[in-house]
Design an enzyme around this catalytic site. Structure first.
Site, PDB file in Angstrom:
ATOM      1  N   GLU A 270       0.882  -1.182   0.000  1.00 46.74           N
ATOM      2  CA  GLU A 270       0.000   0.000   0.000  1.00 46.74           C
ATOM      3  C   GLU A 270       0.910   1.220   0.000  1.00 46.74           C
ATOM      4  O   GLU A 270       1.374   1.651   1.044  1.00 46.74           O
ATOM      5  CB  GLU A 270      -0.891   0.002   1.254  1.00 46.74           C
ATOM      6  CG  GLU A 270      -1.808  -1.196   1.395  1.00 46.74           C
ATOM      7  CD  GLU A 270      -3.074  -1.085   0.547  1.00 46.74           C
ATOM      8  OE1 GLU A 270      -3.304  -0.019  -0.060  1.00 46.74           O
ATOM      9  OE2 GLU A 270      -3.828  -2.074   0.493  1.00 46.74           O
ATOM     10  N   CYS A 304      -2.234   9.258   2.096  1.00 46.96           N
ATOM     11  CA  CYS A 304      -1.908   8.643   0.806  1.00 46.96           C
ATOM     12  C   CYS A 304      -2.972   9.024  -0.219  1.00 46.96           C
ATOM     13  O   CYS A 304      -2.704   9.085  -1.411  1.00 46.96           O
ATOM     14  CB  CYS A 304      -1.814   7.130   0.962  1.00 46.96           C
ATOM     15  SG  CYS A 304      -3.232   6.426   1.792  1.00 46.96           S
TER      16      CYS A 304
HETATM   17  P1  NAD Z   1       8.242   5.272   4.616  1.00 42.94           P
HETATM   18  O1  NAD Z   1       8.286   4.459   3.368  1.00 42.94           O
HETATM   19  O2  NAD Z   1       9.378   6.184   4.881  1.00 42.94           O
HETATM   20  O3  NAD Z   1       8.153   4.301   5.894  1.00 42.94           O
HETATM   21  C1  NAD Z   1       7.077   3.400   6.062  1.00 42.94           C
HETATM   22  C2  NAD Z   1       7.524   2.226   6.916  1.00 42.94           C
HETATM   23  O4  NAD Z   1       8.449   1.431   6.167  1.00 42.94           O
HETATM   24  C3  NAD Z   1       8.246   2.606   8.197  1.00 42.94           C
HETATM   25  O5  NAD Z   1       7.827   1.745   9.224  1.00 42.94           O
HETATM   26  C4  NAD Z   1       9.723   2.380   7.853  1.00 42.94           C
HETATM   27  O6  NAD Z   1      10.518   2.097   8.957  1.00 42.94           O
HETATM   28  C5  NAD Z   1       9.637   1.191   6.919  1.00 42.94           C
HETATM   29  N1  NAD Z   1      10.718   1.069   5.934  1.00 42.94           N
HETATM   30  C6  NAD Z   1      11.368   2.067   5.289  1.00 42.94           C
HETATM   31  N2  NAD Z   1      12.231   1.552   4.408  1.00 42.94           N
HETATM   32  C7  NAD Z   1      12.139   0.207   4.490  1.00 42.94           C
HETATM   33  C8  NAD Z   1      12.790  -0.886   3.819  1.00 42.94           C
HETATM   34  N3  NAD Z   1      13.715  -0.673   2.899  1.00 42.94           N
HETATM   35  N4  NAD Z   1      12.412  -2.148   4.148  1.00 42.94           N
HETATM   36  C9  NAD Z   1      11.460  -2.368   5.077  1.00 42.94           C
HETATM   37  N5  NAD Z   1      10.832  -1.388   5.743  1.00 42.94           N
HETATM   38  C10 NAD Z   1      11.166  -0.113   5.455  1.00 42.94           C
HETATM   39  O7  NAD Z   1       6.857   6.066   4.597  1.00 42.94           O
HETATM   40  P2  NAD Z   1       6.319   7.202   5.576  1.00 42.94           P
HETATM   41  O8  NAD Z   1       7.070   8.466   5.334  1.00 42.94           O
HETATM   42  O9  NAD Z   1       6.214   6.685   6.952  1.00 42.94           O
HETATM   43  O10 NAD Z   1       4.806   7.374   5.045  1.00 42.94           O
HETATM   44  C11 NAD Z   1       4.446   8.173   3.955  1.00 42.94           C
HETATM   45  C12 NAD Z   1       4.236   7.344   2.708  1.00 42.94           C
HETATM   46  O11 NAD Z   1       3.327   6.274   2.971  1.00 42.94           O
HETATM   47  C13 NAD Z   1       3.592   8.138   1.594  1.00 42.94           C
HETATM   48  O12 NAD Z   1       4.218   7.796   0.384  1.00 42.94           O
HETATM   49  C14 NAD Z   1       2.146   7.675   1.602  1.00 42.94           C
HETATM   50  O13 NAD Z   1       1.469   7.832   0.381  1.00 42.94           O
HETATM   51  C15 NAD Z   1       2.309   6.235   1.967  1.00 42.94           C
HETATM   52  N6  NAD Z   1       1.084   5.680   2.529  1.00 42.94           N
HETATM   53  C16 NAD Z   1       0.352   4.835   1.741  1.00 42.94           C
HETATM   54  C17 NAD Z   1      -0.842   4.331   2.213  1.00 42.94           C
HETATM   55  C18 NAD Z   1      -1.680   3.420   1.346  1.00 42.94           C
HETATM   56  O14 NAD Z   1      -2.568   2.777   1.899  1.00 42.94           O
HETATM   57  N7  NAD Z   1      -1.468   3.342   0.048  1.00 42.94           N
HETATM   58  C19 NAD Z   1      -1.284   4.646   3.496  1.00 42.94           C
HETATM   59  C20 NAD Z   1      -0.497   5.488   4.281  1.00 42.94           C
HETATM   60  C21 NAD Z   1       0.687   5.996   3.783  1.00 42.94           C
END
Ligand code: NAD
Length: 518
Positions: A270, A304
């Site tokens: 997601e 998102c």
């Molecule tokens: P992010 O990708 O920086 O982090 C999200 C999570 O992933 C965190 O828990 C982080 O520690 C983990 N993470 C980061 N890199 C990783 C890797 N290489 N391997 C495994 N885990 C890893 O995102 P964010 O800044 O917390 O959130 C914002 C983003 O999330 C935006 O792009 C938003 O659109 C998206 N989002 C999408 C949805 C959806 O349902 N489509 C919902 C909420 C947020």
């Protein structure tokens, strides 16, 4: 006015869940491990205060927690699904009792408005209610066999431990979307929350652990492993985990998808969106205005499903944008716990930098600022995370317009031909999460929803791009990752399908008429 802005008040709030200033973030339920890994500092973007530190997992602790989850699965999967549903029902009851406090914690730690914090907890309750009903409906199909005296059907079995990696902007709801379904399906869950909002995860774990213990559920049904990105990487590579549900940026999703794919596990992704509303010349402009405004500035543009682009017909462009600019002039920005404010802070200063850079890039690439942005200063904006929602007139080819900037920047794009042109513009980005059309014309509406219409996972008519209901499957296409969670038949991702054929006759006829006589 809600005055929960002082750190002392947050300490009081956290006490009810026995969360101390420096707390372990690793738990298999009632048991909390030491937390010998990375120390995460939680700072509130509301006023910049440090509100606690959470100790993440070391690798040995991680392994121990996953082992406990594996053990728990062996028992939990044998519980009848409606009995698991009863546990989820009780969890929803606890959430109802804790709604105000948990909503405040979400608001204070993440920075969204108190109303939206409450809304997040309500989503948790809603998905639990949905899952309780689902616990009596995990059904497969029966088919007619081509062979005589044979019966064929399919059934769904639990998968195993499910990893849930979540983003900062929904600190509690996204976990529950996954857990409520996974638990009734017979899976156990391992949660890796965002390192930016760890306290919310401790509160959730405290609430659910009580319920699980009261029902004598095995230790490990709900496992929490706080930590940085590294913990997410461990989960993605871990062959003991058949499903990794990951919510976050497309960059993260590509890394997780590759790691899980490499070991032929299952990933539910997601990821980022770049959502548009088409405002037709046949739109009800009042509806369009309300939907666009909330979609663009709600959660300070950090959903998102935030509306990032408006694709507006020439004939209504001037009238509509005048109204929009006027409405932006009335927005109140400030403490999200003060219910009079519409827009709270961004999550941290790094997010503010990305916002500022994006504004500069818009100008460099030829955009025209209709509502200027900027970072707010002054005592009430002391965290340095409060920014002005901005509006820019752009052309759809500009690079910056094709990217997701996680901040309140709204792009205006004109179209002057048929609705097909607007749809083509809408689809011409890499992301495919949410989309809307504002129109009172039935033909335009149907074309938007038809096979050649919106290419997004969510396509709405006369409502905005954000604020999905839990009853529908939620997720998006293309670089949004293709995953579906929450309602409809999203539960199937959390189970494995088995096709069973039973011969109750006295011979062994082969399928496709093949003969193999000895
Ligand atoms: P992010 O990708 O920086 O982090 C999200 C999570 O992933 C965190 O828990 C982080 O520690 C983990 N993470 C980061 N890199 C990783 C890797 N290489 N391997 C495994 N885990 C890893 O995102 P964010 O800044 O917390 O959130 C914002 C983003 O999330 C935006 O792009 C938003 O659109 C998206 N989002 C999408 C949805 C959806 O349902 N489509 C919902 C909420 C947020």
């Amino acid at each position: 006015m809600n005055t929960l802005t002082a750190p002392s008040r947050i300490a009081d709030l956290l006490k009810q869940w026995n969360i101390t200033e420096d707390h372990s973030g690793v738990s298999t339920g009632k048991q909390w491990l030491k937390g010998e890994g990375e120390r995460l500092v939680s700072s509130s973007p509301v006023d910049g205060s440090e509100i606690g530190t959470v100790r993440g997992a070391s690798r040995p602790e991680y392994d121990q927690a996953v082992k406990t989850a594996q053990q728990a699965f062996l028992e939990w999967r044998t519980w009848p699904a409606p009995k698991r549903g009863e546990v989820v029902r009780q969890f929803a009851e606890e959430l109802r009792k804790h709604k105000a406090e948990l909503g405040k914690l979400v608001s204070y730690e993440m920075g969204k408005s108190y109303q939206e914090g409450l809304g997040e907890v309500q989503e948790m309750i809603d998905i639990c209610d949905f899952a309780v009903g689902l616990s009596r409906q995990l059904h497969g199909l029966t088919m007619h066999s081509e062979r005589p005296e044979h019966r064929m059907y399919e059934q769904w079995h639990p998968l195993g431990p499910v990893a849930i990696i979540t983003a900062f902007n929904f600190p509690v709801a996204v976990w529950s979307w996954n857990t409520a379904l996974a638990w009734v399906c017979g899976d156990v869950t391992i949660w890796k929350p965002s390192e930016k909002v760890p306290l919310c995860s401790l509160a959730c774990q405290a609430i659910v652990s009580e319920v699980l213990a009261r029902n004598q559920a095995p230790e490990g049904v709900s496992t929490l492993i706080n930590g940085g990105r590294e913990v997410g990487e461990w989960l993605a590579h871990d062959e003991r985990i058949p499903l990794v549900s990951a919510t976050g940026s497309t960059r993260m999703g590509k890394a997780v998808g590759a790691a899980v794919g490499q070991r032929l596990g299952r990933a539910l992704l997601e990821l980022g969106g770049n959502n548009a509303i088409i405002v037709s010349d046949k739109a009800d402009l009042d509806i369009a205005l309300h939907a666009s405004l909330f979609g663009a500035v709600g959660t300070a543009g950090q959903r998102c499903t935030t509306t990032r682009r408006l694709i507006i017909h020439d004939k209504v462009y001037k009238t509509f944008t005048d109204k929009l600019v006027k409405a932006y002039g009335q927005l109140r920005i400030g403490d999200p716990l003060d219910e009079h404010n519409h827009v709270g802070p961004l999550i941290d200063r790094a997010a503010v930098d990305l916002y500022t850079k994006a504004l500069a890039t818009i100008k460099e690439q030829g955009g025209n600022m209709l509502v200027e942005g900027g970072v707010l200063s002054g005592a009430q904006y002391g965290s340095g995370c409060y920014v002005k929602p901005a509006i820019a007139e752009v052309t759809p080819e500009m690079d910056i317009v094709k990217q997701e900037t996680f901040a309140p920047i709204l792009y205006l794009i004109r179209y002057n031909g048929d609705v097909a042109d607007a749809i083509a513009t809408q689809n011409n980005v890499k992301q495919g999460l949410s989309s809307s059309i504002m129109t009172t014309d039935m033909r335009e509406m149907e074309r938007f929803l038809s096979v050649g219409g919106s290419d997004c996972g969510i396509a709405n008519v006369n409502i905005g791009t954000s604020g999905a209901e839990i009853g529908g499957a939620f997720g998006g296409e293309k670089e949004t990752g293709g995953g579906r969670e929450s309602g409809s038949d999203a539960w199937k991702t959390y189970m494995r399908r088995q096709t069973n054929t039973i011969n109750y006759g006295t011979t062994v006829p082969l399928a496709q008429g093949i003969k193999f006589d000895l």
